[in-house]
Design an enzyme around this catalytic site. Sequence first.
Site: not given
Ligand code: NDP
Length: 449
Positions: A15, A43, A48, A182, A199, A205, A443
Amino acid sequence: MSRYDYDLFVIGAGSGGVRASRVSAAHGARVAVAEEYRVGGTCVIRGCVPKKLLVYGAHFAEDLNDAAMFGWDVPTKRFDWPILRDHVQAEVKRLEGLYNETLKSNKVETFLERATITGPNEVRLASGSTLSAGKILIATGARPFLPEIPGIEHAITSNEVFHLKKMPKRIVIVGGGYIANEFAGVFHQFGAHVTLVNRSDTILRGYDESMRDRLLQISIAKGIDFKFISSIEAIARAEHGGLQLTMAGCDDIVVDEVLYAVGRKPNIEGLGLESLGITIGERGEIKVDSAARTNVPSVFAIGDVTDRIQLTPVAIREGQAFADTQFGDKPPFEVDYDCVPNAVFSHPPIAGVGMTEGEARNRLGSIKVFTSDFRAMKNVMAGRNERSLYKMVVEEASDRIVGIHMIGPDAPEILQAAAIAVKARLTKADFDATVALHPTMAEELVLMR
Ligand code: NDP
């Protein structure tokens, strides 16, 4: 006449890279772009776009059930994964074609191969040729992170999930972020038993706590299992088919697929960054200034490889800003990262803009919070006991709305318009003065008192 082969060489046709390429070319620059996989990037090809199409497909599961209360007799309901999968891939291919067409019509030369930076103004293509450019833009994006545990080769990521041969009956999704929630919704609607393993003790978060709690509550009620403070220690083929997961924090699990969604890592390997001495941050991201410039003045970077906000519209804006600033005749513009709206296309979706209630309390001290907790009219008639929640966070002293957060049907569609109001620093009084559009869910935004 320039001493370089090109004014701009872009690495990565996602993108951000495509936007930067075509706008720079439209400004008169001689541009080339290298892409080692498919034009369109994460994307369009494996993010996406295909995800949203699956979300649409998944939603029919509920819509077809709800139809009965609206007088529709749907005699047979059978979901055929290969049909949806193949239609989604056909649409992705069509969009890839359009992206290629855009580059061509803007006279951007495309090399479908890997490029490595060999000097401040030089790249080498995998096929052997060396090319020079006045400026180099890195827009290589990010890729799913996979931990090094025994049997990790049996797991899939969001790269493979769109191509599954068949729909799993049981799936474990690791992570509690965007992708995990998702796909938990998507697989659940397609009839799989979903277990989400994270984890920490929370999902999403960083999102407003009330929205996260509501999604968790609805997801549990639908039948999605959650294992918090848990992780997979090893994956092995199970005796009678499927995968045997050795767990820490909960009992072992047998499933058909394991999907990892634990964040994404910037794609910096093999680009030649070390030899040029380009500064890399702690998360593996390319460090850039507000003009997207690295510490090497002729080399720039935009999008997920810089790991600022990993969202497509942000990368596109960064590409546009780069092109206009470097090759346009307009004054330079910097991307404003304040009040970027975001959404999780879960079932139901969440959307938000600005500060969460928690952030606002910490940063502003005195705030007012307005909420609307309601059951959408369509859900009431369908007998679907799923409540929406809208929240507005207002700075007490100024009456300015600093955050809007929503969970419920069409929340992302509604929030995009509401985000303009937050960005424009409108006040709660401005919302109160707006007459409701009845009967809608939106609304509620002007009826919160
Ligand atoms: P996210 O950063 O959203 O979430 C990562 C998750 O994995 C968290 O729950 C985190 O836990 C956990 N985590 C992180 N590191 C580890 C590890 N080493 N071992 C185990 N668990 C771990 O990542 P995603 O992969 O879901 O998405 C990546 C990015 O892609 C997003 O940040 C977003 O910017 C983008 N994206 C956006 C979308 C949208 O706009 N609708 C859709 C899909 C992706 P903890 O709870 O501890 O943080």
